[in-house]
Write a protein that holds these residues in place. Structure first.
Motif, PDB file in Angstrom:
ATOM      1  N   LYS A  37      -6.536  -4.702  12.898  1.00  0.00           N
ATOM      2  CA  LYS A  37      -6.507  -4.586  14.366  1.00  0.00           C
ATOM      3  C   LYS A  37      -5.418  -3.611  14.807  1.00  0.00           C
ATOM      4  CE  LYS A  37      -6.958  -7.713  18.319  1.00  0.00           C
ATOM      5  NZ  LYS A  37      -6.858  -9.100  18.756  1.00  0.00           N
ATOM      6  N   ARG A  38      -4.242  -3.711  14.130  1.00  0.00           N
ATOM      7  CA  ARG A  38      -3.144  -2.809  14.489  1.00  0.00           C
ATOM      8  C   ARG A  38      -3.332  -1.408  13.891  1.00  0.00           C
ATOM      9  NH1 ARG A  38       2.204  -5.758  12.734  1.00  0.00           N
ATOM     10  NH2 ARG A  38       3.050  -3.668  13.138  1.00  0.00           N
ATOM     11  N   GLY A  39      -4.334  -1.222  13.010  1.00  0.00           N
ATOM     12  CA  GLY A  39      -4.594   0.095  12.424  1.00  0.00           C
ATOM     13  C   GLY A  39      -3.676   0.442  11.279  1.00  0.00           C
ATOM     14  N   LEU A  40      -3.046  -0.605  10.666  1.00  0.00           N
ATOM     15  CA  LEU A  40      -2.157  -0.343   9.535  1.00  0.00           C
ATOM     16  C   LEU A  40      -2.972   0.033   8.296  1.00  0.00           C
ATOM     17  CD1 LEU A  40       0.312  -3.343   9.916  1.00  0.00           C
ATOM     18  CD2 LEU A  40       0.655  -0.972  10.659  1.00  0.00           C
ATOM     19  N   PHE A  41      -4.139  -0.571   8.147  1.00  0.00           N
ATOM     20  CA  PHE A  41      -5.038  -0.262   7.040  1.00  0.00           C
ATOM     21  C   PHE A  41      -6.456  -0.612   7.464  1.00  0.00           C
ATOM     22  CE2 PHE A  41      -4.816  -4.733   6.406  1.00  0.00           C
ATOM     23  CZ  PHE A  41      -3.467  -5.100   6.408  1.00  0.00           C
ATOM     24  N   ARG A  42      -7.416  -0.190   6.638  1.00  0.00           N
ATOM     25  CA  ARG A  42      -8.810  -0.561   6.903  1.00  0.00           C
ATOM     26  C   ARG A  42      -9.447  -1.053   5.621  1.00  0.00           C
ATOM     27  NH1 ARG A  42     -11.026   4.488   5.259  1.00  0.00           N
ATOM     28  NH2 ARG A  42      -9.314   6.009   5.271  1.00  0.00           N
ATOM     29  N   LEU A  43     -10.571  -1.698   5.787  1.00  0.00           N
ATOM     30  CA  LEU A  43     -11.297  -2.218   4.624  1.00  0.00           C
ATOM     31  C   LEU A  43     -12.448  -1.287   4.303  1.00  0.00           C
ATOM     32  CD1 LEU A  43     -11.449  -6.022   5.515  1.00  0.00           C
ATOM     33  CD2 LEU A  43      -9.857  -4.835   3.984  1.00  0.00           C
ATOM     34  N   VAL A  50      -7.344   0.019   2.325  1.00  0.00           N
ATOM     35  CA  VAL A  50      -6.897   1.411   2.285  1.00  0.00           C
ATOM     36  C   VAL A  50      -5.878   1.633   3.405  1.00  0.00           C
ATOM     37  CG1 VAL A  50      -7.620   3.805   2.430  1.00  0.00           C
ATOM     38  CG2 VAL A  50      -9.143   2.099   1.390  1.00  0.00           C
ATOM     39  N   ARG A  51      -4.731   2.193   3.051  1.00  0.00           N
ATOM     40  CA  ARG A  51      -3.639   2.442   3.989  1.00  0.00           C
ATOM     41  C   ARG A  51      -4.074   3.360   5.108  1.00  0.00           C
ATOM     42  NH1 ARG A  51       2.218   5.293   2.822  1.00  0.00           N
ATOM     43  NH2 ARG A  51       2.555   5.773   5.023  1.00  0.00           N
ATOM     44  N   ASP A  52      -3.552   3.036   6.300  1.00  0.00           N
ATOM     45  CA  ASP A  52      -3.894   3.875   7.462  1.00  0.00           C
ATOM     46  C   ASP A  52      -2.599   4.306   8.139  1.00  0.00           C
ATOM     47  OD1 ASP A  52      -5.392   5.091   9.433  1.00  0.00           O
ATOM     48  OD2 ASP A  52      -6.845   3.435   9.543  1.00  0.00           O
ATOM     49  N   SER A  53      -2.604   4.442   9.440  1.00  0.00           N
ATOM     50  CA  SER A  53      -1.389   4.916  10.135  1.00  0.00           C
ATOM     51  C   SER A  53      -0.331   3.813  10.199  1.00  0.00           C
ATOM     52  CB  SER A  53      -1.767   5.325  11.556  1.00  0.00           C
ATOM     53  OG  SER A  53      -2.257   4.173  12.228  1.00  0.00           O
ATOM     54  N   LEU A  79       0.809  -1.222   0.000  1.00  0.00           N
ATOM     55  CA  LEU A  79       0.000   0.000   0.000  1.00  0.00           C
ATOM     56  C   LEU A  79       0.844   1.274   0.000  1.00  0.00           C
ATOM     57  CD1 LEU A  79      -2.692  -1.140   2.582  1.00  0.00           C
ATOM     58  CD2 LEU A  79      -2.848  -1.156   0.077  1.00  0.00           C
ATOM     59  N   LEU A  80       2.177   1.105   0.228  1.00  0.00           N
ATOM     60  CA  LEU A  80       3.051   2.278   0.345  1.00  0.00           C
ATOM     61  C   LEU A  80       2.994   3.134  -0.928  1.00  0.00           C
ATOM     62  CD1 LEU A  80       6.253   0.943   2.184  1.00  0.00           C
ATOM     63  CD2 LEU A  80       4.544   2.557   3.057  1.00  0.00           C
ATOM     64  N   ALA A  81       2.942   2.442  -2.094  1.00  0.00           N
ATOM     65  CA  ALA A  81       2.988   3.175  -3.358  1.00  0.00           C
ATOM     66  C   ALA A  81       1.627   3.766  -3.727  1.00  0.00           C
ATOM     67  CB  ALA A  81       3.460   2.241  -4.477  1.00  0.00           C
ATOM     68  N   THR A  82       0.555   2.931  -3.629  1.00  0.00           N
ATOM     69  CA  THR A  82      -0.731   3.357  -4.199  1.00  0.00           C
ATOM     70  C   THR A  82      -1.720   3.858  -3.177  1.00  0.00           C
ATOM     71  OG1 THR A  82      -1.540   1.111  -4.018  1.00  0.00           O
ATOM     72  CG2 THR A  82      -0.512   1.737  -6.091  1.00  0.00           C
ATOM     73  N   GLY A  83      -1.478   3.564  -1.891  1.00  0.00           N
ATOM     74  CA  GLY A  83      -2.411   4.013  -0.862  1.00  0.00           C
ATOM     75  C   GLY A  83      -3.582   3.062  -0.706  1.00  0.00           C
ATOM     76  N   GLU A  84      -4.059   2.467  -1.796  1.00  0.00           N
ATOM     77  CA  GLU A  84      -5.136   1.482  -1.675  1.00  0.00           C
ATOM     78  C   GLU A  84      -5.112   0.498  -2.832  1.00  0.00           C
ATOM     79  OE1 GLU A  84      -8.601   4.225  -1.848  1.00  0.00           O
ATOM     80  OE2 GLU A  84      -9.176   2.979  -3.592  1.00  0.00           O
ATOM     81  N   LEU A  85      -5.699  -0.694  -2.567  1.00  0.00           N
ATOM     82  CA  LEU A  85      -5.771  -1.739  -3.589  1.00  0.00           C
ATOM     83  C   LEU A  85      -7.073  -2.506  -3.395  1.00  0.00           C
ATOM     84  CD1 LEU A  85      -2.223  -3.404  -3.480  1.00  0.00           C
ATOM     85  CD2 LEU A  85      -3.218  -2.272  -5.482  1.00  0.00           C
ATOM     86  N   PRO A  86      -7.622  -3.020  -4.491  1.00  0.00           N
ATOM     87  CA  PRO A  86      -8.768  -3.934  -4.306  1.00  0.00           C
ATOM     88  C   PRO A  86      -8.272  -5.154  -3.500  1.00  0.00           C
ATOM     89  CG  PRO A  86      -8.533  -3.300  -6.622  1.00  0.00           C
ATOM     90  CD  PRO A  86      -7.326  -2.792  -5.906  1.00  0.00           C
TER      91      PRO A  86
END
Lengths: 554, 501
Positions: B115-121, B132-135, B84-91
């Motif tokens: 759970k760790r808040g790395l990304f969300r759905l 989708v990328r998170d903190s 997700l680092l490059a695009t921020g989000e992926l299907p």
């Protein structure tokens, strides 16, 4: 050897003596008897086979009385022949009884019997039949109570089986000859002795009352019991000497029960019966002294022979004439009388002595070679195994060995050949110890026998086996080389075809130019077949070939 | 005070003196000295005993990767986060494919990433669910990487990160105790008087002269020998050797003979009648097939023996009567006694004074049981010469028995077809009582005369195996052919048995 049960109360009564166990054991010991055990009123004793006259209480009593000097010399009933008040029986042989030609007979009267003595007499006959008669081939004994017979004019002849009719002992009806063989226990047991005979031997009165059908059965008419006071003894067989000796033996041992006896004259056209009841031997007193090493005078020897129930008298200053009853079948030679003298003197009164001769002893070379081989191999760390020299021919064949001496009548199939090699014994040993700490190193040094070109040879071999996670040709060769060094042998190796060793990892050991053994790794197939889970390497070498007396092994 | 120290103990002491004031773990010391930790531990024990060092045990919580943890390069949610680092989000589907993770690992990656808040759905909006990328939260990942890097790491078991990795079966945590050691305050190794203590003396110590300074520790002996692979002679064979020695010392010469023998030498020449039970196929082993001995029967002897059987010949005997069959005499058997050896010897050397013996195998048809072997040893002796008597036979039997340790002997009249008089010597055994031990006799004239022997010949044939059984306290004759190597190794030397019988 024969083991018999003797009624000790009967024996004491016969001897008129109280005998404690120790005294009786001692007496038996001095007459070649070994006590095996004591029962209620009886003793079980093993007696030697040369003295059948001792195989019952009355015979032992006669001998013991002599030893204890209660009675000396020939038994009284052999010396005199008083006439029986009712006359002496007669015995006529009618023709030639092909199946069993010779007969001899005694008349014994004045008997005082009871249950114990009847048992003793019957038992005696049975023992003689069992031990000496070779299944009644050599002789058959009959003892008859004659009180129920119409006359004592007896006749022995062959009778066609279908003309025979009598009630056998312990049966309740009359049978003919064939029926006796078929329908009685003894008949079935001994029928083979009359196989093919057209006429069966029959002893009867002239009136036709049957006493017995030798060698099968007696008649019920003449059975013996406690009330019997007079008996007729008959013995039949194929050899005159045996028949006459056994007849006298049985008659005399019955006569010990307070009776008198008369020897019947056997009227016949074919042979001359022995009239005298004794044989006379000439005994040189110097021979007695020479054999025994005892300083015995002529009178002393005669006295000792009297104790042995023989009659001895001086022939001249150095020789005795000794009368020996026919029943003493063991006396073949004057030297047998010397043993009687020794027994009466008491073996344990003879003081052991070593001769003055000086001699230098020594080991046979084979023993010395065996020692060297055993010493070498045990020092090399091998454990000595001791095996039987009998092995299984099946195993030998399986291992590819040939040329063993086979046994025609083995007791068991596992022991049916004389070993031609020590290796099977070692492999079997290794197999049984393969779970023990390794390395397992074993050896055996022993004689083997081989048939080469139809001729038997015997040699001393040494063999060793080593068993470990690795047991290779080079390892076994190292040991073999040290072993050869110890024995001072130079060796070389040539090709080898031994099937039990792995191809390419085996060799024939050549010593002094001739093939003398083999060495190599036991093949995996053989190991698997023997159930051995570890590699094994072996060698075997002939280390000595003996020369035996009169035999030359090539 | 003199202090006795081994080489290792000296080295540990020196090492510690180089690191003053800094306690060293045993592990560190072992690694530094290149020896086993256990060696250091026992050295420290000795040093502490002298009061030279101080020890302190520390217990720590240590984390290690589990098998599952070891199979991971990175935590699976970090793999997805990396995409997700490059695009921020992926299907979601594309993230799964590109992550290269298996179905299960991917599901765990998504769950723990969320759970760790790395990304969300994010659902809906056409194209299905998207990641989708998170903190960015690195604390759990860093702990994983640190443990992975070091293999073992001291951790606080109560921390959140440790909790997460343990819950996921990626690490385990256990207590580890370690001993720390340091020089005791005030100890100066250079001022100690140290003697070298070694466990064994070595070649080097000996030639270098160092042995003068060495002290060997006290060794405690305990009767618990280890297994030593060794060679050994068999007790029974050794016993027979001892018996041979006795006979040679009594002036006897040893002989051997053939196992395969003609009945003539085994029986007929010994005046054993041809219908004797011992000659029956129930008793002796007949050799099968045709086997030659490579010998010839001496004609004169054969005739004399035959005549003696028939009518006594010139021996003064009545003989056995009947017929004597050469066919029976010629039969081959495995010899049933060693007396055949004696008879052959007499036939070859009828003259002169002599003493011979042999100890060797004989064969009789018997079942193998506790008291019988079909193949057994006999100790046979003959003594021939002018003037020999029964007294002398008794004398030899007595001397021989005495030399084997027997104290009391008595003589019973015996019977053998080939001797007259015959004797069976009984010997006394403290536990077993009187034992039938030595049969013998003087050869009958029917035996000696046909062989051309004109003087008396004393003879005996002892079942020597029985003596061996008594010596070794064996109750089963099969033990002499034992198939168990430990039974052979465990037996006392035969010579010792003789020594204190």
């Amino acid at each position: 050897m024969a083991t018999i049960e003797v009624d000790t109360r009967l024996l004491r009564r016969l001897m008129g003596l109280e005998l404690d166990k120790e005294r009786l054991e001692e007496l038996l010991f001095n007459f070649k008897g070994e006590v095996e055990g004591w029962g209620d009123g009886q003793v079980s004793v093993e007696l030697s086979s040369d003295r059948p006259d001792l195989l019952c209480a009355s015979g032992l009593s006669r001998a013991f009385k002599g030893y204890l000097e209660l009675e000396l010399g020939l038994p009284p009933y052999l010396g005199s022949h008083p006439a029986h008040p009712e006359g002496v029986p007669t015995l006529r042989v009618d023709g030639w009884v092909e199946a069993r030609p010779y007969i001899d007979s005694y008349y014994v009267w004045g008997l005082k019997l009871d249950k114990a003595s009847v048992r003793d007499i019957i038992g005696f006959q049975e023992r003689l039949h069992a031990s000496l008669s070779r299944g009644r081939r050599r002789f058959a004994i009959g003892v008859h109570d004659v009180s129920r017979l119409k006359s004592l004019s007896l006749v022995y002849r062959g009778v066609p089986p279908h003309h025979i009719s009598f009630t056998p002992l312990n049966e309740d009806r009359a049978m003919d000859g064939e029926e006796v063989l078929r329908n009685t226990e003894k008949g079935r047991e001994y029928a083979h002795l009359l196989a093919g005979a057209s006429a069966y031997p029959i002893l009867s009165t002239e009136e036709g009352e049957v006493l017995s059908m030798p060698p099968i059965l007696n008649s019920n008419l003449t059975r013996v019991d406690e009330s019997t006071t007079r008996v007729l003894v008959d013995v039949t067989g194929p050899t005159q000497g045996v028949v006459e000796a056994v007849a006298q033996l049985v008659a005399c041992n019955i006569a010990e029960y307070g009776a008198s006896l008369t020897h019947l004259r056997v009227e016949n056209a074919r042979w001359t019966p022995t009239a005298r009841g004794v044989r006379t031997h000439t005994l040189d007193v110097a021979q007695v002294r020479g054999v025994l090493g005892l300083e015995l005078g002529s009178g002393e020897v005669a006295r000792l022979l009297g104790k042995a129930r023989l009659d001895a008298r001086s022939l001249d200053s150095s020789r005795l004439e000794v009368d020996v009853p026919l029943y003493r079948v063991d006396v073949l030679h004057p030297v047998d009388l010397v043993e009687d003298v020794a027994m009466m003197y008491g073996y344990n009164n003879i003081k052991p002595e070593l001769p003055d001769h000086f001699s230098v002893g020594g080991y046979h070379p084979m023993t010395l070679v065996a020692r060297a081989a055993r010493s070498s191999l045990s020092t090399l760390g091998f454990v000595e195994v001791n095996s039987l020299t009998l092995v299984s021919s099946r195993l030998l064949a399986q291992l590819g060995f040939t040329g063993w001496v086979g046994v025609e009548n083995p007791w068991s199939e596992d022991l049916d050949a004389l070993r031609p090699t020590l290796i099977p014994g070692l492999l079997e040993f290794v197999g049984r110890n393969q779970t023990k700490p390794k390395p397992l190193r074993v050896f055996e040094v022993g004689q083997v026998g081989q048939v080469v070109g139809g001729v038997y040879t015997q040699r001393l071999n040494a063999a060793a086996a080593l068993c470990d996670n690795v047991a290779s040709a080079d390892q076994v060769e190292s040991y073999l080389n040290r072993f050869l060094e110890d024995l001072g042998l130079g060796a070389s190796y040539t090709g080898c075809e031994a099937a039990l060793l792995t191809r390419g990892r085996r060799a024939t050991i050549v010593v002094g130019g001739s093939p003398s053994g083999l060495v190599g790794e036991v093949s995996p197939e053989v190991l698997r077949a023997l159930g051995i889970d570890y590699p094994v390497a072996v060698f075997e070498l002939t280390v000595y070939t003996p020369r035996f007396e009169g035999l030359t092994f090539k | 005070m003199v202090i006795q120290l081994s080489d290792v103990e000296v080295r540990v002491l020196e090492y510690l003196s180089k690191h003053p004031g800094r306690p060293q773990s045993l592990e560190e010391v072992a690694a530094a000295l290149g020896v086993e930790r256990s060696t250091v531990a026992s050295a420290v024990e000795t040093l502490a005993g002298y009061g030279l060092v101080e020890r302190r045990s520390v217990t720590r919580q240590v984390a290690e990767l589990t098998a599952r943890g070891r199979s991971m390069e990175r935590l699976p949610e970090d793999v997805v986060f990396g995409l997700l680092l490059a695009t921020g989000e992926l299907p979601l589907d594309e993230a799964r494919v590109r992550s290269g993770l298996g179905e299960e690992d991917f599901r765990a990656a998504v769950a723990w990433g969320v759970k760790r808040g790395l990304f969300r759905l994010v659902r809906g909006g056409g194209g299905g669910t998207r990641v989708v990328r998170d903190s960015e939260d690195r604390s759990v990942s860093e702990l994983f990487e640190a443990i992975r890097g070091s293999g073992r790491l001291e951790v606080d078991p109560k921390s959140r990160e440790v909790g997460v990795l343990r819950e996921r079966g990626i690490i385990t945590v256990r207590s580890v105790s370690e001993v720390y050691v340091e020089l005791r305050e005030g100890v100066d190794p250079s001022r100690l008087e140290i003697q070298r203590r070694v466990s064994v003396l070595t070649h080097r110590d000996l030639v270098s002269g160092a042995y003068r300074e060495l002290v060997l520790p006290e060794y405690t002996f305990k009767y618990a020998p280890g297994y030593v692979v060794r060679g050994k002679k068999h007790f029974y064979v050794e016993f027979l050797e001892m018996v041979k020695e006795v006979l040679v010392s009594l002036g006897f010469d040893e002989m051997y003979g053939s196992y395969v023998e003609r009945e003539f030498w085994n029986f007929d020449a010994l005046f054993v009648p041809q219908d004797h039970v011992a000659r029956d196929s129930h008793d002796s082993y007949r050799v099968s097939g045709s086997v030659e001995l490579g010998d010839t029967l001496p004609e004169g002897v054969v005739e004399a023996v035959g005549s003696t059987h028939r009518d006594g010949w010139v021996t003064g005997s009545a003989g056995w009567g009947g017929v004597w069959d050469m066919g029976v005499a010629a039969r081959m058997i495995l010899r049933s006694h060693t007396t055949s050896v004696s008879v052959r010897r007499l036939a070859e050397h009828p003259r002169g004074g002599f003493k011979y013996f042999t100890i060797d195998h004989n064969f009789r048809r018997d079942a193998v049981d506790a008291t019988h072997l079909p193949d057994f040893h006999q100790c046979e002796g003959i003594v021939g010469g002018e003037g020999l008597t029964l007294k002398h036979l008794f004398g030899f039997l007595e001397s021989f028995s005495r030399r084997l340790g027997v104290e009391k002997i008595r003589f019973k009249p015996g019977y053998f077809p080939f001797t007259e008089p015959s004797v069976e010597a009984y010997v006394y055994h403290e536990k077993l009582g009187w034992i039938e031990a030595a049969p013998g006799g003087i050869f009958r004239p029917e035996v000696t005369k046909p062989l051309g022997v004109e003087h008396p010949v004393l003879a005996w044939g002892i079942g020597i195996t029985r003596f061996a059984m008594i010596y070794y306290g064996l109750d089963d004759i099969r033990q002499i052919v034992t198939r168990d190597v430990s039974e052979i190794l465990g037996k006392e030397e035969a010579a010792m048995k003789f020594g204190h019988y």
